[in-house]
Scaffold this motif. Sequence first.
Motif, short mmCIF file in Angstrom:
data_model
loop_
_atom_site.label_atom_id
_atom_site.label_comp_id
_atom_site.label_asym_id
_atom_site.label_seq_id
_atom_site.Cartn_x
_atom_site.Cartn_y
_atom_site.Cartn_z
N ILE A 99 0.86 -1.18 0.00
CA ILE A 99 0.00 0.00 0.00
C ILE A 99 0.90 1.23 0.00
CG2 ILE A 99 -1.73 1.27 1.29
CD1 ILE A 99 -2.80 -1.34 2.35
N THR A 100 0.81 1.98 -1.04
CA THR A 100 1.64 3.16 -1.20
C THR A 100 1.07 4.33 -0.43
OG1 THR A 100 2.28 2.37 -3.38
CG2 THR A 100 2.67 4.69 -2.91
N TYR A 101 -0.25 4.45 -0.49
CA TYR A 101 -0.86 5.56 0.22
C TYR A 101 -2.27 5.16 0.58
CZ TYR A 101 -3.17 6.41 -4.25
OH TYR A 101 -3.89 6.25 -5.38
N ALA A 102 -2.88 5.96 1.49
CA ALA A 102 -4.27 5.80 1.85
C ALA A 102 -4.79 7.17 2.20
CB ALA A 102 -4.44 4.82 3.01
N TYR A 103 -6.04 7.43 1.79
CA TYR A 103 -6.67 8.67 2.23
C TYR A 103 -8.17 8.47 2.28
CZ TYR A 103 -7.65 9.78 -2.71
OH TYR A 103 -8.08 9.76 -4.00
N VAL A 161 -12.96 6.10 1.00
CA VAL A 161 -11.64 5.67 1.46
C VAL A 161 -10.86 5.22 0.23
CG1 VAL A 161 -10.39 3.97 2.82
CG2 VAL A 161 -12.46 5.01 3.74
N HIS A 162 -9.65 5.70 0.06
CA HIS A 162 -8.81 5.34 -1.08
C HIS A 162 -7.55 4.65 -0.62
CE1 HIS A 162 -10.82 7.66 -4.39
NE2 HIS A 162 -11.40 8.18 -3.30
N LEU A 163 -7.19 3.56 -1.35
CA LEU A 163 -5.94 2.86 -1.06
C LEU A 163 -5.14 2.80 -2.36
CD1 LEU A 163 -6.71 -0.29 1.11
CD2 LEU A 163 -5.35 1.71 1.72
N GLY A 164 -3.90 3.17 -2.30
CA GLY A 164 -3.03 3.05 -3.47
C GLY A 164 -2.08 1.88 -3.28
N ILE A 165 -2.24 0.85 -4.13
CA ILE A 165 -1.41 -0.35 -4.00
C ILE A 165 -0.48 -0.42 -5.20
CG2 ILE A 165 -1.43 -2.87 -3.87
CD1 ILE A 165 -4.13 -2.69 -2.51
N SER A 166 0.79 -0.53 -4.92
CA SER A 166 1.79 -0.54 -5.99
C SER A 166 1.81 -1.91 -6.70
CB SER A 166 3.16 -0.25 -5.39
OG SER A 166 4.15 -0.42 -6.38
N GLU A 167 2.06 -1.86 -8.00
CA GLU A 167 2.20 -3.10 -8.78
C GLU A 167 3.66 -3.52 -8.91
OE1 GLU A 167 0.32 -3.07 -12.54
OE2 GLU A 167 -1.71 -3.17 -11.69
N SER A 168 4.52 -2.86 -8.17
CA SER A 168 5.94 -3.18 -8.29
C SER A 168 6.22 -4.62 -7.89
CB SER A 168 6.76 -2.22 -7.42
OG SER A 168 6.33 -2.32 -6.07
#
Lengths: 801, 311
Positions: A99-103, A161-168
């Motif tokens: 998870i890269t970010y959450a807001y 609610v937003h979650l940013g999940i990296s595909e790396s």
Amino acid sequence: MSNLRSPIYRLPAALSRAFPRRLVTRITLAVVGIVVPAGMITLVVINLLLGHYLRAEMAASGASLARALGDNVSNALVDGDLAAIQEALNGAVSDHQDITYAYAFGPDTPVIHTFPNGFPAALLSTTSQAGKNSQGLLLKSEKGLVRDFTYRPLGDFPAEVHLGISESRITAVQNQATAWILGLTLVGCLLAAGVAYALSRLATRPLVALTEGVQRLGRGHFDQRIEVPEGSEVGDLAVAFNQMSADIQQAIASLRLSEASAQDLLTAAGAVGEGIALICDEGEGEGTFLFVNRTFAALAGHQEANLVGTNAASILHPDSLEAVRRAWQAIRSGTSRQTPTEIVLVDRHGQGHVLETAGTLVEYQGRRALAWFTRDVTERKMREDEIRRRNRELTALYALASATSEPLSAKSVLKRALRQVLKALDLEVGWVFLLTSDGKGELAASYGLAHGGGSFGFPACECGAALRENRPVLVKSAGDHCPARRALRKQEGGPCTCHATVPLVARGRTLGVLSVASADPQHFRQAEMDLLKSVGQQMGVALENARLWDELREKEQLRGELLARSIRAQEDERQRIARELHDATGQSLNALVFGLNAASTALGQSPEATAPLLERLRVSASDTVRELQGIIYDLRPSLLDDLGLVPALRWYADERLQSRGVDVTIEMSGEATRLPSEVETALFRIAQEAVTNIGKHADARHVRIALQVEAGQVVMTVEDDGVGFTPASVLSPRERSAEGGFGLLGMQERTVLLGGTLSVSSAPGKGTRLHATIPFRPQAGDSQSKELMPAGHTKHEANVT
Amino acid sequence: MRRALPSSPVALLGVAILFLLAGCGGEQPVAVSLTHNLITGRVDAPALTSADSLYIGFDRRLEPKEDVLQIASLAAWLEGQTGLSIGVSVTPRGSSVVDDLCAGRVDFAAVGTVSYLQSNDQCGARILLRGRNAEGQDTYKSAIIVRAGSPIHTVADLRGRAFAFGAPNSTQGHLIPRLMLEEAGVSIHDLSVYAFHDSHAATANAVTSGRYEAGALQDTLARELEARGLVRIVAYSGPYPSSGIVAGPQVPSDTARTLIDALLRFDPLGDDAESVHGWSRTEMPGGFVTARDGDYAGLREIARTIGLLER
């Protein structure tokens, strides 16, 4: 057909050319070529599948995390508990490294986020898109691909609610899988290449053995065999190879046996007189002898060794080269029908030999050769030529006999006969001279001359000896004095001055000569001259026959004309009698009828006038009777039947010539006997015609008619001293006029019919003398009763003034 | 004749790869920067609701999330029915929806009887509708519960006992139970101890946990707990008008009429069951009927008596 030229169908051939030839290399490359693409395909597929499923899993887990986080902060969002929200967001980010970010935010709550340095303004613009996709919204950022998952924990309540999940991590897994697959592919490639090399070496070992066997077989080791276990394709090939080797070995043995047999055959053929030559059929030595047997060499007059290597054309007659060339070509092309070809071989001494040859193509010392079988048929050929010549002569004589047996004119006979002679002698130029009555030569028929007329000066020329000496003459070269030389040269275009001449003889009389010309004096050998002599005799006879035919034809023509004239004369006579009866006798009789009527009338009315009238009628009747007697005598004097020929002639001459002032003398000598009736009639009619002609044309003063009866014949002469005429102009059919001549011809015809002869001699101004001789057979018992004239009247002269 | 190309596993694999590539190649990422153009101060939430929306408030009954989900789903249903833009207003904890109604921050509210009486008393808010329970009744009751093994059997037995009430403004949790206690002769001062709880669930929890010997809560929840053997119902109250929908004084009559007409068609037990969230757990699970202010006369009196209408 165009599909076959498309690149996809040319690809296999192009690949085959591009790849190495060795089977082991090809198999190894093929295996590598399979493993590498398979590895690449696996790599791509694994990457795709891995990416697909990891992203699906990430989507599911991201949605779950977003949902869990949203549920966790939902109450806080409702109550505006910002700290709780922040804590929950931070916890989520810290618990999950992906998870890269959450807001999160709500309608009355500011955006609570986990960005340490501030909230990226760009994310505000994505909020309207993020919630529409359950798979999340893919964002491309400086930190790589990030998938933004959105969850609304309060349903329609505007809180998110937003979650940013990296595909790396997915990329890392894919890279790792790629590295593994590449490594495995490389290892597999090396392993497969090694195994393929080993297996192909193992598999091609029998092929190598087979190849070496084939090479040994090619070097002539026909006993070569290969030991390869059966059951495999190569084993089958080895079996086939061994079978082929055995077959080749057997074929070689058969071939050697065949060669030995062929050699024996050549020897045997030579032993029985067959000439055999093998001529090279290919390469630089084409046309040269490779082999000749003793018989062939003997024909050419050489030793065998001297002929080998020489060109076959050198011993052939030039005229035979074309025939040999055609026969050879037919053998090469396979169209030869194996019929013998006759050629002429010229031996060392220049002597020609007629050979009957046949050939076929063979292999000799590794070279293709024409096997040429020859047989000397010179003697047979000579015999055949002799027979052929005889046949030709017989044919010519037969044709000549046929031609001369036909009722043709003399010139037609000569023309046909000359053609047959030329044909029999295979010549083209010939001519026939006939002797004319003046002893000169007349060209009666010719073939091949430059001009069709002229006498060539015959018979003064050299060949005139045939006429003068009545023998065949051969003029080998006509001199310049020979007029025929020019005509012959013009015709043949060369020195065709040689000609043979034979006389045309009939009944011991030479009628002319027959000449035939040839450029070659050798053409006229004794046989030809004999033939020409026979032909000359035949043609003489034929010429005589033709002349007889001409005479006969002329006589037949004359007979026909006489018959027509007789008929016409008969009709004229009938017309004359009818006219006289009508004009004279009829009128007289009518006058008598009228006179009798008048006498009958006068007898009743005036009897005194009856007597004179009757007297006139008597006189008229007497005149009428005389007229009738005249007519009757004109038809046939009864005197001829009653008193005989002399009184009848006298009466007729008096009747016809007396009124013209012609002095007529009738003489009788010899036996005084009656002649046969047909003789008397003929003589009377001849004399009648002569008297008539004298009366019409002769303008004579004296006429003498003499009869002389001898033993078996009677001779009558009628002569006058009139103006005369030219007999030929009257007797010639061509010059015979419509009227003139037929009288004489009729007299002649009557004479000939009774076996007699008639001659007329006359000349203009010299009078005319007619002499008729008719044989007769005395009739027994008639000598006393049928005399030519009354006894004592052996001579009667009638002088008519 | 054209030769067909040979079909082989390799060819099929190639086709499959093409399909996979086609399936994976369709999503285009949105380019954003996470390190530039950063907002360091307060970040206001994006406006997701129209500015001229009507707002509907509510009495907190359950946990905030559930309350919001229920009201938000009803608001969404109403938007679909009326065409009006309706937002949900959450009254902050410690505040009263009555204040929001009277302050005009909320146009409508789903409230209990006490809140209606207070708003009506304070600013003249109008009762528009009242709810019906699952059985279709437009009244509700309160129940006094004790633990299953409690020696308390009557209301009168509560004297000297520890008692748990609901929220002070709760009709079923406080107003009606006070009336029941009063009718049984038990004053609030007769109780050994009493306390107010935010919700009926908290009241039930206080009783079942043994912290309080008895408690008052809505009859539906009480029957549910009794059915599960957690509590025993000592007494039911009489029927009183249930919770309803009130309109603030600023709401025009036609807007109110529109809302009334829509909610009278509301069928949470039938066609609209799927449209709303957790509606069975509200005090109006059977929908709405028209309400009149006179229906609340009795309760207004007791409320006034116990001081609930005091400002």
